[in-house]
Write a protein that holds these residues in place. Sequence first.
Motif, PDB file in Angstrom:
ATOM      1  N   ARG A  26      24.218 -33.559  25.079  1.00 17.47           N
ATOM      2  CA  ARG A  26      24.855 -32.287  25.029  1.00 17.47           C
ATOM      3  C   ARG A  26      25.400 -32.057  26.567  1.00 17.47           C
ATOM      4  O   ARG A  26      24.583 -31.838  27.469  1.00 17.47           O
ATOM      5  CB  ARG A  26      24.105 -31.071  24.205  1.00 17.47           C
ATOM      6  CG  ARG A  26      23.913 -31.424  23.045  1.00 17.47           C
ATOM      7  CD  ARG A  26      23.074 -30.117  22.368  1.00 17.47           C
ATOM      8  NE  ARG A  26      22.754 -30.510  21.028  1.00 17.47           N
ATOM      9  CZ  ARG A  26      22.128 -29.656  20.256  1.00 17.47           C
ATOM     10  NH1 ARG A  26      21.371 -28.422  20.738  1.00 17.47           N
ATOM     11  NH2 ARG A  26      21.585 -29.875  19.066  1.00 17.47           N
ATOM     12  N   GLU A  54      25.628 -29.876  28.782  1.00 16.75           N
ATOM     13  CA  GLU A  54      25.376 -28.267  28.869  1.00 16.75           C
ATOM     14  C   GLU A  54      26.101 -27.971  30.296  1.00 16.75           C
ATOM     15  O   GLU A  54      26.575 -28.608  31.018  1.00 16.75           O
ATOM     16  CB  GLU A  54      23.900 -28.217  29.257  1.00 16.75           C
ATOM     17  CG  GLU A  54      22.750 -28.849  28.107  1.00 16.75           C
ATOM     18  CD  GLU A  54      22.578 -27.816  27.085  1.00 16.75           C
ATOM     19  OE1 GLU A  54      23.192 -26.433  27.177  1.00 16.75           O
ATOM     20  OE2 GLU A  54      22.087 -27.987  25.921  1.00 16.75           O
ATOM     21  N   VAL A  99      13.664 -31.352  32.293  1.00 17.38           N
ATOM     22  CA  VAL A  99      13.748 -31.841  31.112  1.00 17.38           C
ATOM     23  C   VAL A  99      13.877 -30.739  30.102  1.00 17.38           C
ATOM     24  O   VAL A  99      14.162 -30.844  28.907  1.00 17.38           O
ATOM     25  CB  VAL A  99      12.521 -32.652  30.734  1.00 17.38           C
ATOM     26  CG1 VAL A  99      12.761 -33.897  31.587  1.00 17.38           C
ATOM     27  CG2 VAL A  99      11.236 -31.758  30.603  1.00 17.38           C
ATOM     28  N   GLY A 113      18.014 -30.537  29.625  1.00 18.22           N
ATOM     29  CA  GLY A 113      18.649 -31.756  29.993  1.00 18.22           C
ATOM     30  C   GLY A 113      19.954 -31.856  29.245  1.00 18.22           C
ATOM     31  O   GLY A 113      20.395 -31.071  28.485  1.00 18.22           O
ATOM     32  N   HIS A 149      13.716 -25.441  16.037  1.00 19.37           N
ATOM     33  CA  HIS A 149      14.686 -24.634  15.157  1.00 19.37           C
ATOM     34  C   HIS A 149      14.904 -25.064  13.739  1.00 19.37           C
ATOM     35  O   HIS A 149      15.130 -26.196  13.647  1.00 19.37           O
ATOM     36  CB  HIS A 149      15.909 -24.518  15.768  1.00 19.37           C
ATOM     37  CG  HIS A 149      16.885 -23.469  15.377  1.00 19.37           C
ATOM     38  ND1 HIS A 149      18.076 -23.175  16.196  1.00 19.37           N
ATOM     39  CD2 HIS A 149      16.751 -22.678  14.546  1.00 19.37           C
ATOM     40  CE1 HIS A 149      18.664 -21.890  15.556  1.00 19.37           C
ATOM     41  NE2 HIS A 149      17.961 -21.740  14.413  1.00 19.37           N
ATOM     42  N   ARG A 157      11.765 -31.740  25.772  1.00 18.48           N
ATOM     43  CA  ARG A 157      11.679 -30.204  25.968  1.00 18.48           C
ATOM     44  C   ARG A 157      10.293 -29.719  26.266  1.00 18.48           C
ATOM     45  O   ARG A 157       9.746 -28.949  26.904  1.00 18.48           O
ATOM     46  CB  ARG A 157      12.494 -29.207  25.380  1.00 18.48           C
ATOM     47  CG  ARG A 157      12.270 -27.666  25.967  1.00 18.48           C
ATOM     48  CD  ARG A 157      13.019 -26.763  25.005  1.00 18.48           C
ATOM     49  NE  ARG A 157      14.700 -26.920  25.497  1.00 18.48           N
ATOM     50  CZ  ARG A 157      15.485 -26.005  25.083  1.00 18.48           C
ATOM     51  NH1 ARG A 157      15.190 -25.093  24.152  1.00 18.48           N
ATOM     52  NH2 ARG A 157      16.742 -26.202  25.642  1.00 18.48           N
TER      53      ARG A 157
END
Length: 440
Positions: free
Chosen positions: A140, A142, A149, A152, A287, A324
Amino acid sequence: MRISQYFMPILRDDPKEAEIASHRLMLRAGMIRQEAAGSYSWLPTGFRVLKKIEQIVREEQDRAGAIEVLMPTIQSSDLWKKSGRYNAYGPEMLRIKDRHDRDMLFGPTNEEMITDIFRSGVQSYKDLPRNLYHIQWKFRDEVRPRFGVMRGREFLMKDAYSFDLTREAGQHSYNKMFVAYLRTFARMGLKAVPMRAETGPIGGKDSHEFLILADTGESEVFFDRDFYDMDWTNFDIDYDDVGKVAKLVEDFTAKYAATDEKHDQAEFEGRVPEARRLTGRGIEVGHIFFFGTKYSDPLGCLVQGPDGKQVAVQSGSYGIGVSRLVGGIIEASHDENGIIWPEPVAPFKVGLINLKAGDAETDQACEKIYQGLTAKGVEVLYDDTDERPGGKFKVMDLIGLPWQVIIGPRGLKDGIAEVKNRKTGERSNVPLADIVGKFS
Ligand code: ATP
Ligand code: MG
Ligand code: MG
Ligand code: MG
């Protein structure tokens, strides 16, 4: 592993670019190296931790009945054009053209592809429910990659996708993943609080983010202090027991917990007495999301129902930020000297320190313990270098292995080694003959 033969480029000084503890400690401990903004090489020590986390995630997905697959990182844009997300996704998606001028992309997520895979492989309601997952690198672009990390651009994610015939069946699939997440994070020594998140068009209790509380988290969180007093360790569950699984989800969602995006101050004050109202910061490590037929409709993922009619399958997606988590665990578990790894994710369990490398007797005693532990399958990092003891202690504390076994001529005279617990700092003298037996 012998440090004399290992690759662990330790940094003596704090790297200037690192704003938070986990990023600083991962760079200092030689776990990662930045290759481009938000893109990292995983050096041996970091890679060992990443693989341990990945394996815990995998085991808990499997236990909950999800089935592992592997999809490519580079995707064709065709399905994304069909679902309408090719344009909607925006600049976070890395778009690529191949030599035939075809639109490709580096997958930021996989709803479209998995729905198409499922569509082509399943025809009947008898093939439901199913949950397919993979653990794969995502990209992604970002706006602000940062914190190592933790945010990232290229990062490792576990993403699972459930397929059910009805909304109710889909709820059970969702609940199973919810419980699997509680178990997964607990096994890593984390309390990841499930918080209500932005829901899809269906509404209801169908999206939760799991956050670990840490001052350096990017989300502001509001929650009931009672979460601290819940039992975060005992998640033995029969996944086929629909009622029990639902009850556990109910227990963990009954109390107020929300991120800034979904926070409702009036409701917070109404439901939680002032003394129990806590606000802080959190890191999103997982999530889960129930979205019904959002992708099965446009992509034509239909099955034949019991009455012979074609119905669009009900789906959810379930992400965990595997890479992460490496940073997240460090944020939750470190001190001024370095990392404190929870045992299940530690790169090695034991750090063996030879205080006088080159001294025949010390070398021999260390060698015997190194061989003994290794033969038992205990992962040992053996500092067999001729660095000074002070430097060796510092490095061991920095890299944060749960146990240190320290051997030098002085202890050897009495037949003992010193054993230090990294987390408590507790030290004890243990007879050399008992060291190997102490670890399993
Ligand atoms: P964030 O709010 O942090 O941007 P997200 O909500 O965009 O994350 P999801 O689409 O929910 O992320 O992806 C599932 C999981 O992947 C997240 O819960 C998080 O743990 C992880 N993740 C997302 N973006 C990143 C990133 N840039 N770097 C590392 N992990 C990430
Ligand atoms: Mg994001
Ligand atoms: Mg988010
Ligand atoms: Mg999210």
